[in-house]
Design a protein around this motif. Structure first.
Motif: not given
Lengths: 115, 116
Positions: A67-89
């Motif tokens: 959560f970044n209040k000054s940039q009004t952002s809430f970016h989703l992150k993951k250090p190491s992606a898996l093929v099974s993460d493929s989806a709609l977010y």
């Protein structure tokens, strides 16, 4: 009025690489922020939420969001992606200071993780 | 434990037909929400129940849409005289807490409605 923007329709990343799915929001008060994931022909599954406190939120399946209040952002992150993460977010926001406000969703970002 | 369930999962209706979509929320959940998700878009709010009381129906697109939750558990979304523009996935969500308490909403698998 409250709103959510997910500027990328699709994000492509190689398996094992870090991933980021972007979200910015607009509310008049303080936000409740959520990330959900949707697999084909399935409903939305809750990943994580920011209510108050620590700006870095850890959720299911190794995902986290900052959560970044000054940039009004809430970016989703993951250090190491898996093929099974493929989806709609989907990112969603509610105005904490307006009790009657409903959850507003962004348009979604399709994540494609390639082996 | 059991999550939110919805039935039917798929519904094909002829234009002008009435349809009824059912939602079984997680047991004990106070809040229940209905959303409409058009193809390729995010869900959009339709209506909200706190127990049996419908506290917000501002998202219902027309007076052809009607929702009820008479005993504070199962809910039904009814669409009268369906039109082609009603074709969408209808999602139900429930939350343990009242809306103002900011609880997480848990979603069902949705009902995909196709109006021909």
């Amino acid at each position: 009025a409250q709103s959510v923007a997910q500027p990328e329709d699709q994000v492509n990343v190689a398996e094992g690489n870090p991933l980021t799915v972007k979200c910015t929001y607009s509310v008049s008060g303080n936000p409740y922020l959520f990330w959900y994931v949707q697999y084909p022909n399935r409903g939305l599954q809750f990943l994580l939420k920011y209510i108050t406190g620590d700006n870095l939120v850890k959720g299911s399946y190794g995902f986290e969001a900052e959560f970044n209040k000054s940039q009004t952002s809430f970016h989703l992150k993951k250090p190491s992606a898996l093929v099974s993460d493929s989806a709609l977010y989907f990112c969603a926001v509610r105005d904490k200071d307006n009790a009657g406000n409903m959850l507003t969703f962004g348009g979604g970002t399709r994540l494609m993780v390639k082996p | 434990g059991a999550g939110v369930s919805q039935s039917p999962r798929y519904k094909v209706a002829k234009r002008g037909q009435d349809v009824a979509l059912r939602c079984d929320p997680i047991s004990g959940h106070v809040s229940l929400f209905w959303y409409q998700q058009a193809l390729g878009q995010g869900p959009e709010f339709l209506t909200y129940f706190q127990n049996e009381a419908q506290l917000d129906k501002s998202g219902l697109p027309s007076d052809r849409f009607f929702a009820e939750r008479p005993e504070g558990s199962v809910s039904t979304l009814k669409i009268q005289r369906t039109q082609q523009e009603d074709s969408a996935v209808y999602l139900c969500a429930s939350s343990l807490y009242r809306l103002a308490e900011g609880g997480t909403q848990y979603f069902g698998p949705g009902t995909r409605l196709l109006v021909l």
